[in-house]
Write a protein that holds these residues in place. Structure first.
Motif, short mmCIF file in Angstrom:
data_model
loop_
_atom_site.label_atom_id
_atom_site.label_comp_id
_atom_site.label_asym_id
_atom_site.label_seq_id
_atom_site.Cartn_x
_atom_site.Cartn_y
_atom_site.Cartn_z
N MET A 158 88.82 26.51 37.37
CA MET A 158 89.92 26.87 38.27
C MET A 158 90.99 27.67 37.52
O MET A 158 91.52 28.66 38.04
CB MET A 158 90.54 25.61 38.87
CG MET A 158 91.70 25.88 39.82
SD MET A 158 92.57 24.38 40.32
CE MET A 158 93.42 23.95 38.80
N ASN A 162 89.96 30.77 40.07
CA ASN A 162 90.80 30.28 41.16
C ASN A 162 90.19 28.98 41.73
O ASN A 162 89.12 28.54 41.29
CB ASN A 162 90.95 31.33 42.27
CG ASN A 162 89.62 31.83 42.81
OD1 ASN A 162 88.65 31.06 42.93
ND2 ASN A 162 89.54 33.12 43.13
N LEU A 163 90.87 28.39 42.68
CA LEU A 163 90.45 27.11 43.24
C LEU A 163 89.11 27.22 43.95
O LEU A 163 88.28 26.30 43.87
CB LEU A 163 91.52 26.58 44.20
CG LEU A 163 91.25 25.22 44.85
CD1 LEU A 163 91.07 24.13 43.80
CD2 LEU A 163 92.38 24.85 45.81
N SER A 164 88.87 28.33 44.64
CA SER A 164 87.60 28.50 45.37
C SER A 164 86.41 28.45 44.42
O SER A 164 85.38 27.83 44.72
CB SER A 164 87.60 29.84 46.12
OG SER A 164 88.61 29.88 47.09
N THR A 165 86.56 29.08 43.26
CA THR A 165 85.50 29.06 42.27
C THR A 165 85.21 27.64 41.81
O THR A 165 84.04 27.23 41.68
CB THR A 165 85.89 29.93 41.05
OG1 THR A 165 86.32 31.20 41.51
CG2 THR A 165 84.71 30.10 40.10
N ILE A 167 85.80 24.84 43.43
CA ILE A 167 85.19 24.06 44.52
C ILE A 167 83.70 24.35 44.61
O ILE A 167 82.88 23.43 44.75
CB ILE A 167 85.89 24.38 45.86
CG1 ILE A 167 87.33 23.81 45.84
CG2 ILE A 167 85.11 23.80 47.03
CD1 ILE A 167 88.17 24.21 47.01
N PHE A 168 83.33 25.61 44.51
CA PHE A 168 81.90 25.96 44.54
C PHE A 168 81.20 25.45 43.28
O PHE A 168 80.02 25.10 43.33
CB PHE A 168 81.74 27.47 44.70
CG PHE A 168 81.73 27.94 46.12
CD1 PHE A 168 80.54 28.24 46.77
CD2 PHE A 168 82.91 28.03 46.84
CE1 PHE A 168 80.52 28.66 48.09
CE2 PHE A 168 82.92 28.45 48.16
CZ PHE A 168 81.72 28.76 48.79
N GLY A 435 81.56 31.36 44.94
CA GLY A 435 82.89 31.07 45.47
C GLY A 435 83.89 32.13 45.09
O GLY A 435 84.76 32.50 45.91
N TYR A 436 83.80 32.63 43.86
CA TYR A 436 84.72 33.67 43.40
C TYR A 436 84.54 34.95 44.21
O TYR A 436 85.52 35.58 44.64
CB TYR A 436 84.46 33.93 41.92
CG TYR A 436 85.51 34.77 41.24
CD1 TYR A 436 86.79 34.28 41.03
CD2 TYR A 436 85.20 36.05 40.75
CE1 TYR A 436 87.75 35.04 40.38
CE2 TYR A 436 86.15 36.82 40.10
CZ TYR A 436 87.43 36.31 39.92
OH TYR A 436 88.38 37.06 39.29
N ILE A 438 83.25 35.24 47.28
CA ILE A 438 83.70 35.01 48.66
C ILE A 438 85.23 35.07 48.74
O ILE A 438 85.79 35.69 49.65
CB ILE A 438 83.18 33.65 49.18
CG1 ILE A 438 81.66 33.71 49.36
CG2 ILE A 438 83.86 33.28 50.50
CD1 ILE A 438 81.03 32.39 49.72
N SER A 439 85.91 34.44 47.77
CA SER A 439 87.38 34.43 47.80
C SER A 439 87.94 35.84 47.68
O SER A 439 88.91 36.19 48.35
CB SER A 439 87.93 33.55 46.68
OG SER A 439 87.67 34.09 45.40
N LYS A 443 89.95 37.87 50.66
CA LYS A 443 91.27 38.42 50.36
C LYS A 443 91.32 39.89 50.69
O LYS A 443 92.31 40.39 51.30
CB LYS A 443 91.60 38.18 48.90
CG LYS A 443 92.98 38.66 48.51
CD LYS A 443 93.27 38.35 47.03
CE LYS A 443 94.66 38.84 46.63
NZ LYS A 443 94.96 38.56 45.20
#
Length: 449
Positions: A158, A162-165, A167-168, A435-436, A438-439, A443
């Motif tokens: 994270m 980032n947080l999305s990365t 989480i995935f 996840g990275y 997709i985020s 954006k």
């Protein structure tokens, strides 16, 4: 550490611990999965290996904490019709606290038994409980430890992305039939596979670590590698490659010169290798304390090494067909078997949909190419960060394949076990890449609305 980071770390821990314990995604409670990994319950996964730790606990209860210098063992009945009877009687003796069953022990010489020593102390501290309860508590301690360790790595992911990365990344850890079923096992202590990487991750998040801090973390990495090797040399190349990943990312992000980067990467690498060699020396000394001479000790370790890596045991006077077949399997054939192995079985009604590893690889590659397109067309702001994450994800592929190549004998003979290395840490990092991507895509889409 800021309060927000601490809060996220606790949340990650609770997610991992809860999912490992409750299996909400039903990743291993179906007949197809249990058939593929040779188990009929999570506790039964590789319980033949775990029985050696249980036997070590029984040995310490009967003969004292220092008996066998902490070696692994299990109960042995030379009249047993099948070797698995020794596994069953070992669990029975421990869970029923029936030391009268412990008349003879089958000794395990292929490692120092670091996990056996650890759980001997824990077992002694829990001796007021019955055997079944003690075993359950020790398995839960394993789950707690791996959840703590993996949460550190998730927070690190994270912090650098980032947080999305992150989480995935957690999804990659949980959505498979391999890692969740292994976390309780007292023999494999799977948290030890990730511990050097977690320590490296904490260190690499420090902007300007002092010399004292650097020495402390290098010492911790050394000790974590020693513990891993003393608990079994299996997967050590994978563990060392995983450990170096945070250092590589730090050098990519703060590049000064090739000479400086090489120096900063060589030092932790040497420390990790030295931890392995140090354990190896301790192993020889342990044999010698048991009455072996130096030549016999080295010869036995030579057999252990060749049996798991490459070459042939025939020149040493050992001709076992199954071992020779594993040691000589072509790499292309080996890799094909691993890519076609099952990562996850999805049960829908009476139907089972098998997700194979080549499908997972293809998914990760696809999103990696999409992220590469975003970078090429200047569709994201932090291009260097994205490039660096792609590079360490590519590096993480080397972690499992380093073992499959260097330890071909072990990999060829253990298709029911070694596919788990795809999660140390390549597939979770690959999911992080998804996840990275997709985020960044979301954006960019929001900015164009």
């Amino acid at each position: 550490m800021k309060k927000k980071t601490i809060g996220i770390y606790i949340l990650f821990f609770l997610i991992l611990f809860g999912c490992f314990k409750l299996n909400p995604f039903k990743v291993y409670n179906n007949e197809r999965t249990m058939e593929q990994i040779f188990a009929n319950s999570p506790e039964a996964w590789s319980n033949d290996s775990e029985s050696y730790v249980i036997g070590s606990l029984i040995e310490s209860m009967k003969f004292g904490m220092s008996s066998g210098v902490g070696r692994l063992s299990r109960l042995h009945d030379e009249n047993a019709e099948h070797w698995f009877y020794n596994v069953q009687i070992t669990y029975k003796a421990f869970e029923e606290d029936n030391l009268d069953l412990a008349n003879d022990f089958e000794l395990y010489y292929s490692q120092l038994g670091g996990q056996g020593v650890l759980f001997r102390f824990i077992n002694k501290a829990l001796i007021s409980f019955d055997g079944t309860t003690r075993l359950s508590i020790m398995r839960n301690i394993n789950v707690i430890l791996i959840s703590l360790v993996l949460s550190i790595i998730a927070v690190y992911i994270m912090k650098i992305t980032n947080l999305s990365t992150a989480i995935f990344f957690l999804m990659g850890l949980l959505l498979n039939q391999w890692l969740p079923i292994s976390v309780t096992n007292l023999y494999w202590v799977s948290w030890s596979w990730f511990l050097p990487m977690a320590i490296a991750a904490i260190y690499c998040l420090k902007e300007n670590p002092s010399k004292k801090t650097t020495i402390l973390f290098y010492a911790l990495i050394f000790l974590s590698v020693v513990f891993k090797c003393s608990s079994g040399y299996e997967f050590i190349s994978t563990v060392l490659v995983a450990m170096i990943i945070p250092f590589v990312y730090k050098e990519l992000s703060n590049f000064k010169s090739i000479i400086v980067s090489i120096k900063n990467l060589i030092i932790p690498t040497i420390i990790g290798i030295f931890g392995f060699l140090f354990t190896f020396i301790l192993h020889i000394l342990r044999y010698m304390l048991g009455g072996w001479d130096l030549k016999d000790s080295i010869e036995f370790l030579k057999i252990i090494i060749i049996k798991r890596t490459n070459g042939s045991l025939i020149p040493l006077g050992i001709d076992v067909e199954a071992w020779e077949m594993a040691l000589s399997e072509p790499y292309l054939s080996l890799f094909k078997r691993y890519f076609n192995a099952s990562s996850l079985n999805i049960v829908v009604g009476n139907n089972i949909y098998e997700i194979r590893f080549w499908m997972v690889f293809l998914l990760i590659i696809t999103f990696g190419l999409i992220l590469g397109y975003f970078i090429k067309d200047n569709k994201i702001e932090d291009k260097n960060k994205a490039i660096n994450y792609i590079l360490i994800t590519l590096l993480s592929v080397l972690a499992p394949f380093s073992w499959y190549i260097l330890a071909r004998g072990h990999a060829a003979a253990h298709l029911l076990l070694d596919p788990i290395l795809f999660y140390v840490p390549f597939i979770p990092m690959g999911f992080g890449l998804i996840g990275y991507t997709i985020s960044k895509g979301v954006k960019k889409w929001n900015m164009t609305k």
